[in-house]
Design an enzyme around this catalytic site. Structure first.
Site, PDB file in Angstrom:
ATOM      1  N   HIS A 156       0.950  -1.226   0.134  1.00  0.00           N
ATOM      2  CA  HIS A 156      -0.048  -0.130   0.328  1.00  0.00           C
ATOM      3  C   HIS A 156       0.960   1.234  -0.240  1.00  0.00           C
ATOM      4  O   HIS A 156       0.816   2.497   0.188  1.00  0.00           O
ATOM      5  CB  HIS A 156      -0.962  -0.150   1.302  1.00  0.00           C
ATOM      6  CG  HIS A 156      -2.160  -1.300   1.262  1.00  0.00           C
ATOM      7  ND1 HIS A 156      -2.888  -1.501   1.879  1.00  0.00           N
ATOM      8  CD2 HIS A 156      -3.017  -1.509   0.462  1.00  0.00           C
ATOM      9  CE1 HIS A 156      -3.333  -2.003   1.721  1.00  0.00           C
ATOM     10  NE2 HIS A 156      -3.560  -2.753   0.665  1.00  0.00           N
TER      11      HIS A 156
ATOM     12  N   CYS B 145       2.432  14.324 -13.816  1.00  0.00           N
ATOM     13  CA  CYS B 145       3.156  13.510 -14.247  1.00  0.00           C
ATOM     14  C   CYS B 145       4.391  12.993 -13.885  1.00  0.00           C
ATOM     15  O   CYS B 145       6.009  11.484 -14.558  1.00  0.00           O
ATOM     16  CB  CYS B 145       5.090  14.379 -14.918  1.00  0.00           C
ATOM     17  SG  CYS B 145       5.986  15.201 -13.586  1.00  0.00           S
TER      18      CYS B 145
ATOM     19  N   GLY C  28      -1.135  -9.192  12.946  1.00  0.00           N
ATOM     20  CA  GLY C  28      -1.726  -8.335  13.382  1.00  0.00           C
ATOM     21  C   GLY C  28      -2.490  -7.377  11.668  1.00  0.00           C
ATOM     22  O   GLY C  28      -2.414  -6.484  10.967  1.00  0.00           O
ATOM     23  N   THR C  29      -3.431  -8.041  11.602  1.00  0.00           N
ATOM     24  CA  THR C  29      -3.959  -7.214  10.128  1.00  0.00           C
ATOM     25  C   THR C  29      -5.385  -8.302  10.169  1.00  0.00           C
ATOM     26  O   THR C  29      -6.126  -8.950  10.936  1.00  0.00           O
ATOM     27  CB  THR C  29      -3.517  -8.147   8.558  1.00  0.00           C
ATOM     28  OG1 THR C  29      -4.756  -7.246   7.850  1.00  0.00           O
ATOM     29  CG2 THR C  29      -3.834  -9.230   8.517  1.00  0.00           C
ATOM     30  N   SER C  30      -6.857  -7.334   9.944  1.00  0.00           N
ATOM     31  CA  SER C  30      -7.772  -7.591  10.264  1.00  0.00           C
ATOM     32  C   SER C  30      -8.209  -8.268   9.485  1.00  0.00           C
ATOM     33  O   SER C  30      -9.660  -8.678   8.481  1.00  0.00           O
ATOM     34  CB  SER C  30      -8.764  -6.225  10.343  1.00  0.00           C
ATOM     35  OG  SER C  30      -9.015  -5.337   9.480  1.00  0.00           O
TER      36      SER C  30
ATOM     37  N   GLU D 243      -6.970 -10.825  18.799  1.00  0.00           N
ATOM     38  CA  GLU D 243      -8.852 -11.343  18.466  1.00  0.00           C
ATOM     39  C   GLU D 243      -8.172 -12.307  17.497  1.00  0.00           C
ATOM     40  O   GLU D 243      -8.191 -12.240  16.387  1.00  0.00           O
ATOM     41  CB  GLU D 243      -9.443 -10.257  18.638  1.00  0.00           C
ATOM     42  CG  GLU D 243      -9.249  -9.205  17.658  1.00  0.00           C
ATOM     43  CD  GLU D 243     -10.210  -8.294  18.123  1.00  0.00           C
ATOM     44  OE1 GLU D 243      -9.955  -7.433  19.243  1.00  0.00           O
ATOM     45  OE2 GLU D 243     -11.076  -7.262  16.711  1.00  0.00           O
TER      46      GLU D 243
ATOM     47  N   ALA E 163       1.328  -9.473  19.171  1.00  0.00           N
ATOM     48  CA  ALA E 163       2.360  -9.803  17.997  1.00  0.00           C
ATOM     49  C   ALA E 163       3.832  -9.084  18.715  1.00  0.00           C
ATOM     50  O   ALA E 163       5.188  -9.844  18.358  1.00  0.00           O
ATOM     51  CB  ALA E 163       2.445  -8.523  16.763  1.00  0.00           C
TER      52      ALA E 163
HETATM   53  C1  BJW Z   1      -2.928  -6.650  16.716  1.00  0.00           C
HETATM   54  C2  BJW Z   1      -2.133  -6.000  17.598  1.00  0.00           C
HETATM   55  C3  BJW Z   1      -1.299  -5.845  18.461  1.00  0.00           C
HETATM   56  C4  BJW Z   1      -3.991  -4.550  17.240  1.00  0.00           C
HETATM   57  N1  BJW Z   1      -0.547  -7.149  18.184  1.00  0.00           N
HETATM   58  N2  BJW Z   1      -2.590  -7.684  16.641  1.00  0.00           N
HETATM   59  C5  BJW Z   1     -15.841  -5.549  -1.858  1.00  0.00           C
HETATM   60  C6  BJW Z   1     -15.874  -6.415  -1.441  1.00  0.00           C
HETATM   61  C7  BJW Z   1     -14.474  -6.913  -1.947  1.00  0.00           C
HETATM   62  C8  BJW Z   1     -13.456  -5.433  -2.423  1.00  0.00           C
HETATM   63  C9  BJW Z   1     -13.622  -4.750  -3.040  1.00  0.00           C
HETATM   64  C10 BJW Z   1     -15.305  -4.493  -2.258  1.00  0.00           C
HETATM   65  N3  BJW Z   1     -15.096  -3.063  -2.998  1.00  0.00           N
HETATM   66  C11 BJW Z   1     -13.979  -2.391  -2.331  1.00  0.00           C
HETATM   67  C12 BJW Z   1     -13.479  -3.284  -2.985  1.00  0.00           C
HETATM   68  C13 BJW Z   1     -11.542  -3.862  -3.425  1.00  0.00           C
HETATM   69  C14 BJW Z   1     -11.318  -2.949  -1.717  1.00  0.00           C
HETATM   70  C15 BJW Z   1     -11.615  -3.811  -0.658  1.00  0.00           C
HETATM   71  O1  BJW Z   1     -10.467  -4.792  -0.144  1.00  0.00           O
HETATM   72  N4  BJW Z   1     -12.243  -3.120   0.379  1.00  0.00           N
HETATM   73  C16 BJW Z   1     -12.725  -3.357   1.177  1.00  0.00           C
HETATM   74  C17 BJW Z   1     -12.849  -2.765   2.489  1.00  0.00           C
HETATM   75  C18 BJW Z   1     -13.907  -4.080   1.647  1.00  0.00           C
HETATM   76  N5  BJW Z   1      -9.950  -2.239  -2.033  1.00  0.00           N
HETATM   77  C19 BJW Z   1      -8.613  -1.829  -2.925  1.00  0.00           C
HETATM   78  O2  BJW Z   1      -9.566  -0.656  -3.278  1.00  0.00           O
HETATM   79  C20 BJW Z   1      -7.837  -2.090  -3.504  1.00  0.00           C
HETATM   80  N6  BJW Z   1      -7.396  -2.493  -4.478  1.00  0.00           N
HETATM   81  C21 BJW Z   1      -8.165  -2.969  -5.908  1.00  0.00           C
HETATM   82  O3  BJW Z   1      -9.217  -3.617  -5.147  1.00  0.00           O
HETATM   83  O4  BJW Z   1      -7.899  -3.027  -6.644  1.00  0.00           O
HETATM   84  C22 BJW Z   1      -8.465  -3.721  -7.604  1.00  0.00           C
HETATM   85  C23 BJW Z   1      -9.522  -2.443  -7.891  1.00  0.00           C
HETATM   86  C24 BJW Z   1      -9.301  -1.112  -8.570  1.00  0.00           C
HETATM   87  C25 BJW Z   1     -10.507  -0.272  -9.455  1.00  0.00           C
HETATM   88  C26 BJW Z   1     -11.713  -0.668  -8.459  1.00  0.00           C
HETATM   89  C27 BJW Z   1     -12.310  -1.346  -8.238  1.00  0.00           C
HETATM   90  C28 BJW Z   1     -10.885  -2.263  -7.844  1.00  0.00           C
HETATM   91  C29 BJW Z   1      -7.111  -0.964  -2.479  1.00  0.00           C
HETATM   92  C30 BJW Z   1      -6.942  -1.313  -1.157  1.00  0.00           C
HETATM   93  C31 BJW Z   1      -6.040  -0.027  -0.508  1.00  0.00           C
HETATM   94  C32 BJW Z   1      -6.014  -0.049   0.836  1.00  0.00           C
HETATM   95  N7  BJW Z   1      -5.494   1.546   1.497  1.00  0.00           N
HETATM   96  C33 BJW Z   1      -5.437   1.500   3.137  1.00  0.00           C
HETATM   97  C34 BJW Z   1      -5.033   3.060   3.192  1.00  0.00           C
HETATM   98  C35 BJW Z   1      -3.651   3.016   2.980  1.00  0.00           C
HETATM   99  C36 BJW Z   1      -3.507   4.426   2.925  1.00  0.00           C
HETATM  100  C37 BJW Z   1      -2.958   4.936   4.552  1.00  0.00           C
HETATM  101  O5  BJW Z   1      -2.355   4.535   4.835  1.00  0.00           O
HETATM  102  O6  BJW Z   1      -3.481   5.987   4.853  1.00  0.00           O
HETATM  103  O7  BJW Z   1      -4.399   0.919   3.917  1.00  0.00           O
HETATM  104  S1  BJW Z   1      -6.404   1.271   4.089  1.00  0.00           S
HETATM  105  C38 BJW Z   1      -6.415   0.403   4.870  1.00  0.00           C
HETATM  106  O8  BJW Z   1      -6.858  -0.704   5.992  1.00  0.00           O
HETATM  107  C39 BJW Z   1      -4.465   0.909   5.244  1.00  0.00           C
HETATM  108  C40 BJW Z   1      -4.630  -1.023   5.286  1.00  0.00           C
HETATM  109  O9  BJW Z   1      -3.401  -1.604   5.174  1.00  0.00           O
HETATM  110  C41 BJW Z   1      -5.816  -1.918   5.538  1.00  0.00           C
HETATM  111  C42 BJW Z   1      -5.612  -2.755   6.356  1.00  0.00           C
HETATM  112  O10 BJW Z   1      -5.414  -2.419   7.111  1.00  0.00           O
HETATM  113  P1  BJW Z   1      -4.901  -3.259   8.688  1.00  0.00           P
HETATM  114  O11 BJW Z   1      -3.177  -3.306   8.157  1.00  0.00           O
HETATM  115  O12 BJW Z   1      -5.454  -5.352   8.598  1.00  0.00           O
HETATM  116  O13 BJW Z   1      -5.294  -2.474   9.666  1.00  0.00           O
HETATM  117  P2  BJW Z   1      -6.484  -2.684  10.759  1.00  0.00           P
HETATM  118  O14 BJW Z   1      -6.736  -1.731  11.683  1.00  0.00           O
HETATM  119  O15 BJW Z   1      -8.059  -3.339   9.944  1.00  0.00           O
HETATM  120  O16 BJW Z   1      -6.657  -4.653  11.799  1.00  0.00           O
HETATM  121  C43 BJW Z   1      -5.517  -4.172  12.467  1.00  0.00           C
HETATM  122  C44 BJW Z   1      -5.804  -6.004  13.139  1.00  0.00           C
HETATM  123  O17 BJW Z   1      -5.083  -5.616  14.282  1.00  0.00           O
HETATM  124  C45 BJW Z   1      -6.488  -6.161  14.104  1.00  0.00           C
HETATM  125  O18 BJW Z   1      -7.179  -7.008  13.691  1.00  0.00           O
HETATM  126  C46 BJW Z   1      -6.323  -5.948  15.420  1.00  0.00           C
HETATM  127  O19 BJW Z   1      -7.390  -7.043  16.920  1.00  0.00           O
HETATM  128  C47 BJW Z   1      -4.862  -6.612  15.488  1.00  0.00           C
HETATM  129  N8  BJW Z   1      -3.556  -5.849  16.174  1.00  0.00           N
HETATM  130  N9  BJW Z   1      -2.801  -4.975  17.957  1.00  0.00           N
HETATM  131  C48 BJW Z   1      -1.665  -8.422  17.235  1.00  0.00           C
HETATM  132  N10 BJW Z   1      -0.916  -5.645  19.250  1.00  0.00           N
HETATM  133 ZN    ZN Z   2       4.263  16.756 -11.974  1.00  0.00          ZN
END
Ligand code: BJW
Ligand code: ZN
Length: 250
Positions: A118, A129, A187-189, A215, A231
């Site tokens: 990401h 550009c 550590g990912t949902s 969890e 983690a």
């Molecule tokens: C611990 C802990 C400790 C806490 N120890 N554990 C419908 C169905 C399916 C898919 C889609 C849909 N509609 C749209 C989509 C596609 C979409 C998607 O998946 N959406 C779903 C949400 C439904 N995906 C996209 O759009 C992606 N692109 C794509 O698919 O391209 C093709 C396409 C093109 C054109 C049109 C359509 C499709 C792109 C996804 C980009 C995600 N971007 C983000 C933001 C990044 C920028 C920023 O930082 O601002 O990325 S969103 C956000 O979520 C971020 C993260 O990387 C990502 C994942 O989150 P993560 O890391 O799992 O964090 P949390 O907070 O969710 O979980 C934390 C976990 O840690 C929890 O489980 C806790 O319990 C645990 N935890 N403490 C261990 N100490």
């Molecule tokens: Zn430029």
């Protein structure tokens, strides 16, 4: 913490390891996760901040949010979980660390083979550009950085919803998931695709799959084991076991 006999056996014989990390691994460094009680998305709405239309509509607001997070990340340190993964990498010839995180903490913890799905919050580039802008200049009146080459809007170098992931990077992650003997999801949902498809790919290709989370998640039933806990506690225990298994004094 005692690892299962099966995981110990796999750690002993695995040649190839693929790890997927999410925001949870950085939580113990003080970086907020996205979802959950203390998550960023409880305070800020993703549809207003994490997509291209939102950026075009209100670049100043989006930049304020990213500037706030960049500062927060600059002030924190990698934690025991990041460091344990960097240690684990030294025990394998084929070790791939696939991260959804944009916070650069794996690199700062000395992990080497990192695939950023990401993007990276410390990067920025011009939407017209494509030129990288390492030091965006906010000094203009409008408070939005502009490209020094063409004057286009400069955006954060992260992947927003609806945007494609960097294709070669994702393909490399898929290849790693396909060939690994052990896949760790940490550590990912596991709700954001296509990253969330990697554990499925690994499992279908025959890997032993382990989840580490405080969890259970929507994907937990897919894994051979879910290790419940922080983690920062579990990964050092795995790295210590590896050190014993491999008989190396580091
Ligand atoms: C611990 C802990 C400790 C806490 N120890 N554990 C419908 C169905 C399916 C898919 C889609 C849909 N509609 C749209 C989509 C596609 C979409 C998607 O998946 N959406 C779903 C949400 C439904 N995906 C996209 O759009 C992606 N692109 C794509 O698919 O391209 C093709 C396409 C093109 C054109 C049109 C359509 C499709 C792109 C996804 C980009 C995600 N971007 C983000 C933001 C990044 C920028 C920023 O930082 O601002 O990325 S969103 C956000 O979520 C971020 C993260 O990387 C990502 C994942 O989150 P993560 O890391 O799992 O964090 P949390 O907070 O969710 O979980 C934390 C976990 O840690 C929890 O489980 C806790 O319990 C645990 N935890 N403490 C261990 N100490
Ligand atoms: Zn430029």
């Amino acid at each position: 913490m005692r690892l299962s006999n099966e995981l110990t056996r796999i750690l002993r014989k695995a040649r190839s390891v693929c790890v997927l990390t999410g925001a949870g691994i950085s939580a113990e460094s003080g970086v907020p996760t996205f979802r959950g009680a203390e998550g960023l998305w409880n305070k800020f709405r993703p549809e207003e901040l994490a997509n291209f239309e939102a950026f075009i509509h209100n670049p100043k607001l989006v930049w304020e949010w990213y500037t706030y997070r960049r500062k927060l990340i600059e002030d924190v340190m990698p934690n025991a979980g990041h460091i344990a993964l960097a240690r684990m990498e030294t025990f394998f010839d084929d070790f791939t660390l696939v991260t959804q995180n944009v916070d650069d903490l794996h690199r700062r913890a000395s992990s080497k083979n990192i695939l950023e799905l990401h993007g990276n919050i410390m990067r920025s580039y011009c939407i017209d550009c494509g030129k990288d802008e390492d030091h965006p200049d906010f000094s203009r009146q409008e408070n939005i950085p502009r490209c020094k080459a063409c004057g286009g809007l400069v955006r954060p170098g992260v992947v927003w919803f609806g945007e494609m992931l960097p294709q070669e990077v994702f393909q490399e992650a898929e290849r790693s998931a396909q060939r690994c003997d052990l896949f760790l999801s940490i550590g990912t949902s596991a709700v954001v695709y296509p990253a969330a498809s990697l554990p499925v790919t690994a499992r279908q290709a025959g890997a032993y799959t382990v989840e580490v989370n405080i969890e259970r998640t929507e994907q937990s039933r897919l894994f051979d084991e879910t290790l419940l806990g922080k983690a920062g506690d579990i990964l050092p225990a795995i790295a210590d076991s590896l050190q014993l298994i491999k008989g190396v004094n580091v």
